[in-house]
Design a protein around this motif. Structure first.
Motif, PDB file in Angstrom:
ATOM      1  N   VAL A   1      12.795   0.453  -3.505  1.00 34.50           N
ATOM      2  CA  VAL A   1      13.684   0.891  -2.423  1.00 34.50           C
ATOM      3  C   VAL A   1      15.152   0.799  -2.831  1.00 34.50           C
ATOM      4  CG1 VAL A   1      14.365   0.464  -0.029  1.00 34.50           C
ATOM      5  CG2 VAL A   1      11.968   0.264  -0.705  1.00 34.50           C
ATOM      6  N   SER A   2      15.509  -0.184  -3.636  1.00 32.98           N
ATOM      7  CA  SER A   2      16.920  -0.346  -4.007  1.00 32.98           C
ATOM      8  C   SER A   2      17.466   0.842  -4.775  1.00 32.98           C
ATOM      9  CB  SER A   2      17.106  -1.625  -4.823  1.00 32.98           C
ATOM     10  OG  SER A   2      16.410  -1.544  -6.061  1.00 32.98           O
TER      11      SER A   2
ATOM     12  N   ARG B   1       6.810   4.017   4.241  1.00 31.33           N
ATOM     13  CA  ARG B   1       7.628   3.500   5.334  1.00 31.33           C
ATOM     14  C   ARG B   1       8.848   2.764   4.807  1.00 31.33           C
ATOM     15  NH1 ARG B   1       3.863  -0.154   8.772  1.00 31.33           N
ATOM     16  NH2 ARG B   1       5.877  -0.657   9.752  1.00 31.33           N
ATOM     17  N   GLY B   2       8.647   1.970   3.747  1.00 29.78           N
ATOM     18  CA  GLY B   2       9.759   1.235   3.164  1.00 29.78           C
ATOM     19  C   GLY B   2      10.831   2.161   2.624  1.00 29.78           C
TER      20      GLY B   2
ATOM     21  N   LEU C   1      13.260  -2.965   2.120  1.00 27.20           N
ATOM     22  CA  LEU C   1      13.053  -3.761   0.905  1.00 27.20           C
ATOM     23  C   LEU C   1      11.757  -4.557   0.985  1.00 27.20           C
ATOM     24  CD1 LEU C   1      16.660  -5.149   0.242  1.00 27.20           C
ATOM     25  CD2 LEU C   1      15.526  -3.256  -0.917  1.00 27.20           C
ATOM     26  N   VAL C   2      11.451  -5.089   2.170  1.00 28.13           N
ATOM     27  CA  VAL C   2      10.241  -5.888   2.336  1.00 28.13           C
ATOM     28  C   VAL C   2       8.993  -5.019   2.261  1.00 28.13           C
ATOM     29  CG1 VAL C   2       8.943  -7.308   3.964  1.00 28.13           C
ATOM     30  CG2 VAL C   2      11.381  -7.724   3.637  1.00 28.13           C
ATOM     31  N   LEU C   3       8.996  -3.874   2.960  1.00 28.21           N
ATOM     32  CA  LEU C   3       7.805  -3.031   3.029  1.00 28.21           C
ATOM     33  C   LEU C   3       7.535  -2.283   1.729  1.00 28.21           C
ATOM     34  CD1 LEU C   3       8.167  -1.466   6.598  1.00 28.21           C
ATOM     35  CD2 LEU C   3       6.588  -3.249   5.875  1.00 28.21           C
ATOM     36  N   GLY C   4       8.589  -1.741   1.127  1.00 27.80           N
ATOM     37  CA  GLY C   4       8.389  -0.900  -0.054  1.00 27.80           C
ATOM     38  C   GLY C   4       8.609  -1.584  -1.373  1.00 27.80           C
TER      39      GLY C   4
ATOM     40  N   SER D   1       0.841  -1.185   0.000  1.00 28.94           N
ATOM     41  CA  SER D   1       0.000   0.000   0.000  1.00 28.94           C
ATOM     42  C   SER D   1       0.878   1.237   0.000  1.00 28.94           C
ATOM     43  CB  SER D   1      -0.886  -0.018   1.239  1.00 28.94           C
ATOM     44  OG  SER D   1      -0.090   0.112   2.410  1.00 28.94           O
ATOM     45  N   ALA D   2       0.229   2.414  -0.214  1.00 31.04           N
ATOM     46  CA  ALA D   2       0.989   3.653  -0.267  1.00 31.04           C
ATOM     47  C   ALA D   2       1.715   3.926   1.044  1.00 31.04           C
ATOM     48  CB  ALA D   2       0.050   4.814  -0.605  1.00 31.04           C
TER      49      ALA D   2
END
Length: 297
Positions: A252-253, A17-18, A244-247, A11-12
């Motif tokens: 994220v990378s 957060r990610g 990486l997991v959340l976003g 989600s956004a």
């Protein structure tokens, strides 16, 4: 919702957060070389490398117990040993010795190649299958770094540069193997187990190289060692993997592209190192190469 689902359809709010967690991780990693430089100016490079590994292994062991992680299989232990050999031992040792002779800002330019090195190793072991367009950009990034190093070295590629190349290769191998393990292990568990597996080497090395007169070691060296122990080798990974997991890994990378510039800023602010136009240009060229290559990795 599983981690896989989160990374595929976040989600956004989770993406935000990610990205935040990923940015915190990159800022932490950006300070690694300046902190290592501060540490080795007052401490033996072997001690810095061993002590940071032992301290981080202690944190990793506590995390594994708190999270009640299951013991790895024998096959995974062998792979974790390779990750540890590369990321926990080789990278700290090689960078510690290199940063005795060159500024942290010089080494940061090499570190900018780690994402490309990881992709190259991934291609060799079959976990990454880059498209043909990836290779020209990978070569462009490598040539940019080598060209700058030769220019600064008065036409020579120095011993410190070779050490930094070795550090990039070792990290690429460690990250690629760690990524393969992360398919069936929690990413934070990978680095934690790798740290613990290396304790039989790092602990005796720390004891043997303990400074004879620790009271005369500058406070800046101890602060640098504390930073790379607590943040670079453990806390930074927790923020990075959580991001990486959340976003989502693809989103994220991309933040990692800012790492060289964050590191240069920290080196200038805390070590007083001069960041000239040549170094900035080299960093921009490496960043462009990494950004373009990632599109085809």
């Amino acid at each position: 919702m599983t981690d896989a689902a989160l990374s595929t359809h976040p989600s956004a709010s989770l993406v935000t957060r990610g990205l935040f967690y990923g940015l915190v991780g990159v800022v932490i990693f950006g300070g690694s070389l300046p902190a290592t430089r501060a540490a080795v100016l007052g401490l033996d490079p072997w001690f810095v490398s061993a002590a940071r590994a032992v301290g981080a292994a202690t944190l990793g062991g506590l995390w594994l117990m708190f999270m009640r992680q299951s013991l790895p299989t024998f096959r995974d232990c062998m792979r974790l040993a390779l990750v540890g050999l590369c990321v926990v031992i080789a990278f700290p040792v090689l960078t510690s010795f290199a940063l005795q002779f060159v500024p942290a800002s010089h080494g940061i330019l090499f570190v900018g190649l780690i994402p490309l090195g990881t992709c190259l190793v991934g291609a060799l072991i079959g976990t990454v299958r880059p498209r043909r367009a990836f290779w020209p950009w990978a070569i462009f990034g490598a040539v940019s770094v080598v060209g700058y190093a030769v220019y600064v070295g008065g036409g020579q590629f120095g011993a410190a540069d070779l050490l930094m190349v070795g550090a990039v290769i070792a990290t690429g191998v460690g990250y690629a193997e760690g990524a393969r393990l992360s398919h069936h292990m929690a990413p934070a568990a990978v680095i934690s187990w790798a740290l613990v597996v290396c304790l039989p080497l790092s602990l005796p090395a720390m004891i043997l190289t303990w400074p004879a007169a620790p009271e005369i070691v500058p406070a800046s060296a101890w602060i640098g060692l504390a930073y790379v122990t607590l943040f670079s080798m453990f806390i930074g990974f927790l923020f990075w993997y959580c991001g990486l997991v959340l976003g989502g890994t693809a989103r994220v990378s991309q933040i990692q592209l800012f790492q060289p510039f964050i590191g240069l800023g920290l080196a200038a602010a805390f070590l007083g190192e001069e960041v000239g136009w040549g170094l900035l240009l080299g960093s921009v060229m490496v960043t462009i190469a990494v950004a373009k290559a990632r599109r085809y990795a």
